[in-house]
Scaffold this motif. Structure first.
Motif, PDB file in Angstrom:
ATOM      1  N   LYS A   1     -60.275 -10.152 -15.478  1.00 37.62           N
ATOM      2  CA  LYS A   1     -59.028  -9.865 -16.191  1.00 37.62           C
ATOM      3  C   LYS A   1     -57.822 -10.455 -15.458  1.00 37.62           C
ATOM      4  CE  LYS A   1     -61.100  -7.318 -19.297  1.00 37.62           C
ATOM      5  NZ  LYS A   1     -61.294  -7.854 -20.661  1.00 37.62           N
ATOM      6  N   ALA A   2     -58.044 -10.989 -14.265  1.00 37.24           N
ATOM      7  CA  ALA A   2     -56.951 -11.577 -13.487  1.00 37.24           C
ATOM      8  C   ALA A   2     -56.733 -13.025 -13.922  1.00 37.24           C
ATOM      9  CB  ALA A   2     -57.289 -11.507 -11.998  1.00 37.24           C
ATOM     10  N   GLY A   3     -55.708 -13.651 -13.346  1.00 36.10           N
ATOM     11  CA  GLY A   3     -55.445 -15.053 -13.698  1.00 36.10           C
ATOM     12  C   GLY A   3     -54.826 -15.191 -15.084  1.00 36.10           C
ATOM     13  N   VAL A   4     -55.152 -16.289 -15.732  1.00 37.50           N
ATOM     14  CA  VAL A   4     -54.545 -16.625 -17.029  1.00 37.50           C
ATOM     15  C   VAL A   4     -55.602 -16.514 -18.113  1.00 37.50           C
ATOM     16  CG1 VAL A   4     -53.300 -18.375 -18.342  1.00 37.50           C
ATOM     17  CG2 VAL A   4     -52.920 -18.171 -15.872  1.00 37.50           C
ATOM     18  N   GLY A   5     -55.346 -15.671 -19.102  1.00 33.87           N
ATOM     19  CA  GLY A   5     -56.289 -15.454 -20.191  1.00 33.87           C
ATOM     20  C   GLY A   5     -56.291 -16.589 -21.198  1.00 33.87           C
ATOM     21  N   PRO A   6     -57.109 -16.465 -22.266  1.00 37.65           N
ATOM     22  CA  PRO A   6     -57.252 -17.542 -23.250  1.00 37.65           C
ATOM     23  C   PRO A   6     -55.923 -17.944 -23.893  1.00 37.65           C
ATOM     24  CG  PRO A   6     -58.995 -15.925 -23.528  1.00 37.65           C
ATOM     25  CD  PRO A   6     -58.041 -15.343 -22.540  1.00 37.65           C
ATOM     26  N   HIS A   7     -55.696 -19.251 -23.931  1.00 36.60           N
ATOM     27  CA  HIS A   7     -54.485 -19.797 -24.553  1.00 36.60           C
ATOM     28  C   HIS A   7     -54.783 -21.229 -25.004  1.00 36.60           C
ATOM     29  CE1 HIS A   7     -54.357 -20.935 -20.303  1.00 36.60           C
ATOM     30  NE2 HIS A   7     -53.633 -21.977 -20.657  1.00 36.60           N
ATOM     31  N   PRO A   8     -54.053 -21.721 -26.014  1.00 40.51           N
ATOM     32  CA  PRO A   8     -54.354 -23.038 -26.578  1.00 40.51           C
ATOM     33  C   PRO A   8     -53.540 -24.166 -25.949  1.00 40.51           C
ATOM     34  CG  PRO A   8     -52.758 -21.950 -27.969  1.00 40.51           C
ATOM     35  CD  PRO A   8     -53.040 -21.005 -26.816  1.00 40.51           C
ATOM     36  N   HIS A   9     -54.034 -25.396 -26.134  1.00 39.23           N
ATOM     37  CA  HIS A   9     -53.278 -26.603 -25.810  1.00 39.23           C
ATOM     38  C   HIS A   9     -53.626 -27.686 -26.828  1.00 39.23           C
ATOM     39  CE1 HIS A   9     -51.673 -25.228 -22.019  1.00 39.23           C
ATOM     40  NE2 HIS A   9     -52.876 -25.003 -21.511  1.00 39.23           N
ATOM     41  N   ARG A  10     -52.694 -28.582 -27.059  1.00 42.72           N
ATOM     42  CA  ARG A  10     -52.947 -29.789 -27.851  1.00 42.72           C
ATOM     43  C   ARG A  10     -52.010 -30.886 -27.376  1.00 42.72           C
ATOM     44  NH1 ARG A  10     -52.640 -30.057 -34.450  1.00 42.72           N
ATOM     45  NH2 ARG A  10     -54.821 -29.397 -34.256  1.00 42.72           N
ATOM     46  N   GLY A  11     -52.535 -32.126 -27.310  1.00 43.13           N
ATOM     47  CA  GLY A  11     -51.671 -33.286 -27.175  1.00 43.13           C
ATOM     48  C   GLY A  11     -51.403 -33.799 -25.770  1.00 43.13           C
ATOM     49  N   PHE A  12     -52.033 -33.188 -24.752  1.00 41.90           N
ATOM     50  CA  PHE A  12     -51.794 -33.646 -23.379  1.00 41.90           C
ATOM     51  C   PHE A  12     -52.942 -33.160 -22.503  1.00 41.90           C
ATOM     52  CE2 PHE A  12     -50.242 -29.395 -23.528  1.00 41.90           C
ATOM     53  CZ  PHE A  12     -50.413 -28.862 -22.259  1.00 41.90           C
ATOM     54  N   SER A  13     -52.884 -33.505 -21.220  1.00 40.90           N
ATOM     55  CA  SER A  13     -53.906 -33.060 -20.262  1.00 40.90           C
ATOM     56  C   SER A  13     -53.292 -32.089 -19.268  1.00 40.90           C
ATOM     57  CB  SER A  13     -54.493 -34.254 -19.495  1.00 40.90           C
ATOM     58  OG  SER A  13     -55.221 -35.095 -20.341  1.00 40.90           O
ATOM     59  N   PRO A  14     -53.681 -30.790 -19.331  1.00 41.61           N
ATOM     60  CA  PRO A  14     -53.320 -29.885 -18.244  1.00 41.61           C
ATOM     61  C   PRO A  14     -54.344 -30.044 -17.115  1.00 41.61           C
ATOM     62  CG  PRO A  14     -54.340 -28.657 -20.044  1.00 41.61           C
ATOM     63  CD  PRO A  14     -54.371 -30.110 -20.435  1.00 41.61           C
ATOM     64  N   VAL A  15     -53.853 -30.342 -15.930  1.00 42.65           N
ATOM     65  CA  VAL A  15     -54.728 -30.640 -14.791  1.00 42.65           C
ATOM     66  C   VAL A  15     -54.439 -29.653 -13.674  1.00 42.65           C
ATOM     67  CG1 VAL A  15     -55.503 -32.417 -13.195  1.00 42.65           C
ATOM     68  CG2 VAL A  15     -54.563 -33.077 -15.426  1.00 42.65           C
TER      69      VAL A  15
ATOM     70  N   ASN B   1     -58.518 -32.872 -21.004  1.00 43.50           N
ATOM     71  CA  ASN B   1     -57.735 -33.567 -22.016  1.00 43.50           C
ATOM     72  C   ASN B   1     -57.818 -32.722 -23.281  1.00 43.50           C
ATOM     73  OD1 ASN B   1     -56.570 -35.254 -23.884  1.00 43.50           O
ATOM     74  ND2 ASN B   1     -57.597 -37.099 -23.170  1.00 43.50           N
ATOM     75  N   ALA B   2     -56.725 -32.053 -23.617  1.00 36.63           N
ATOM     76  CA  ALA B   2     -56.749 -31.080 -24.711  1.00 36.63           C
ATOM     77  C   ALA B   2     -56.960 -31.730 -26.076  1.00 36.63           C
ATOM     78  CB  ALA B   2     -55.455 -30.272 -24.720  1.00 36.63           C
ATOM     79  N   GLY B   3     -56.556 -33.004 -26.213  1.00 34.79           N
ATOM     80  CA  GLY B   3     -56.787 -33.696 -27.475  1.00 34.79           C
ATOM     81  C   GLY B   3     -56.270 -32.904 -28.661  1.00 34.79           C
ATOM     82  N   MET B   4     -57.091 -32.799 -29.728  1.00 35.63           N
ATOM     83  CA  MET B   4     -56.678 -32.172 -30.980  1.00 35.63           C
ATOM     84  C   MET B   4     -56.539 -30.656 -30.878  1.00 35.63           C
ATOM     85  SD  MET B   4     -60.283 -32.608 -33.026  1.00 35.63           S
ATOM     86  CE  MET B   4     -59.626 -31.945 -34.552  1.00 35.63           C
ATOM     87  N   GLY B   5     -57.018 -30.080 -29.787  1.00 35.34           N
ATOM     88  CA  GLY B   5     -56.810 -28.652 -29.614  1.00 35.34           C
ATOM     89  C   GLY B   5     -57.993 -27.960 -28.982  1.00 35.34           C
ATOM     90  N   ILE B   6     -57.690 -27.092 -28.029  1.00 33.51           N
ATOM     91  CA  ILE B   6     -58.722 -26.356 -27.306  1.00 33.51           C
ATOM     92  C   ILE B   6     -58.091 -25.074 -26.789  1.00 33.51           C
ATOM     93  CG2 ILE B   6     -58.245 -27.450 -25.070  1.00 33.51           C
ATOM     94  CD1 ILE B   6     -61.334 -27.589 -24.673  1.00 33.51           C
ATOM     95  N   ILE B   7     -58.895 -24.056 -26.632  1.00 39.68           N
ATOM     96  CA  ILE B   7     -58.450 -22.795 -26.032  1.00 39.68           C
ATOM     97  C   ILE B   7     -59.193 -22.640 -24.709  1.00 39.68           C
ATOM     98  CG2 ILE B   7     -58.385 -20.287 -26.287  1.00 39.68           C
ATOM     99  CD1 ILE B   7     -58.359 -20.771 -29.340  1.00 39.68           C
ATOM    100  N   HIS B   8     -58.456 -22.338 -23.645  1.00 34.45           N
ATOM    101  CA  HIS B   8     -59.137 -22.139 -22.361  1.00 34.45           C
ATOM    102  C   HIS B   8     -58.526 -20.981 -21.590  1.00 34.45           C
ATOM    103  CE1 HIS B   8     -56.562 -24.552 -19.230  1.00 34.45           C
ATOM    104  NE2 HIS B   8     -55.791 -24.088 -20.171  1.00 34.45           N
ATOM    105  N   SER B   9     -59.271 -20.501 -20.604  1.00 28.06           N
ATOM    106  CA  SER B   9     -58.768 -19.490 -19.681  1.00 28.06           C
ATOM    107  C   SER B   9     -58.988 -19.982 -18.260  1.00 28.06           C
ATOM    108  CB  SER B   9     -59.477 -18.148 -19.892  1.00 28.06           C
ATOM    109  OG  SER B   9     -60.853 -18.245 -19.579  1.00 28.06           O
ATOM    110  N   GLU B  10     -58.160 -19.475 -17.358  1.00 29.45           N
ATOM    111  CA  GLU B  10     -58.218 -19.870 -15.951  1.00 29.45           C
ATOM    112  C   GLU B  10     -58.161 -18.594 -15.110  1.00 29.45           C
ATOM    113  OE1 GLU B  10     -55.450 -23.753 -15.890  1.00 29.45           O
ATOM    114  OE2 GLU B  10     -54.779 -22.147 -17.202  1.00 29.45           O
TER     115      GLU B  10
END
Length: 288
Positions: free
Chosen positions: A55-69, A98-107
């Protein structure tokens, strides 16, 4: 070798990002973005022991159009995403998505974070994607510390890790979607090195700690240096033991429309991104 002149020296002010203190030199009042780099966050946090690790850190969230590294300096990061990727990378490694057209991730922190010191220190860098790549399928590239090549100076005082792009003939393992060089480096006091940068790249460095002489100017930890495009690179000399990030990239020279987790070229594309996310087109991430 001609030194690039310094355009800006930027203090990385602290911001509260959903309860996390992060330092942000980019964007700043001096530089909105350094094409193709959009944002840099530096976080160094103690993972709370009273919160379950999942439950710590960053929960699920979306990205599109760039690369979060994410470049990991202490601890580790457990990445999960809506494309089925599920991976832990520890200190010295990188998670490039590379989030491309859209992805949801958690960290999240890894399950053993408290056994390995309980701290997470990371840099997250947002690298813009060209219009031609923004709606391609998402891709995730993990790289462990062992998979990232490095060069060491003859005197042993300078180590440069090549994540993407190339440096002095050494190529990084991450196939970025645009022409970018991303390096992490450690300079021991007295270490000195000239960093070659392609003439057509924008370039900057960010010091996590320590103190460097940059073309003779003193720069302390928690500061970024943005360079003019007027030379072959820049000379770095460590006045103290210093850890830093080095980035250079070919500018895209495209219009940017961004809001929250989406970076597109037009306002219409931004609205479409929010609509697609709400309709579930970026997938679903259910963490185990």
């Amino acid at each position: 070798m001609k030194n690039r002149s310094i355009q800006h020296i930027i203090y990385a002010a602290t911001y509260n990002m959903g309860g996390f203190p992060v330092r942000q030199p980019l964007p700043s009042a001096q530089v909105n973005n350094l094409d193709p780099f959009l944002l840099l966050h530096h976080a160094d946090v103690k993972v709370p022991e009273n919160v379950p690790v999942n439950k710590a850190g960053v929960g699920p969230h979306p990205h599109r159009g760039f690369s979060p590294v994410t470049f990991i300096f202490k601890g580790g990061v457990h990445h999960r995403d809506s494309r089925g990727n599920n991976n832990v990378i520890y200190a010295g490694g990188t998670q490039w998505m590379n989030a491309g057209m859209g992805i949801i991730h958690s960290e999240r922190p890894p399950h053993d974070i408290h056994e390995i010191g309980g701290r997470q220190e990371i840099i997250q860098l947002w690298v813009n994607s060209p219009a031609s790549e923004k709606m391609k399928q998402p891709v995730y590239y993990p790289a462990t510390a062992e998979e990232i090549p490095h060069i060491i100076s003859n005197d042993g005082l300078v180590t440069i890790n090549i994540v993407s792009g190339s440096f002095n003939g050494v190529k990084g393992p991450v196939p970025a979607s645009t022409e970018v060089n991303t390096f992490t480096a450690e300079f021991k006091a007295g270490g000195k090195h000239f960093i070659n940068i392609p003439a057509n790249h924008n370039a900057f460095i960010y010091l996590l700690d320590g103190k460097l002489l940059v073309n003779g100017s003193e720069v302390k930890g928690k500061y970024a240096v943005v360079f003019n495009n007027d030379g072959d690179g820049f000379e770095l000399e460590a006045a103290e033991d210093t850890r830093l990030f080095i980035g250079s990239g070919l500018p895209l020279n495209e219009k940017i429309a961004s809001h929250g987790p989406f970076v597109m070229n037009t306002e219409t594309e931004l609205l479409e991104a929010f609509r697609d996310y709400e309709m579930g087109k970026m997938g679903v991430l259910i963490e185990d």
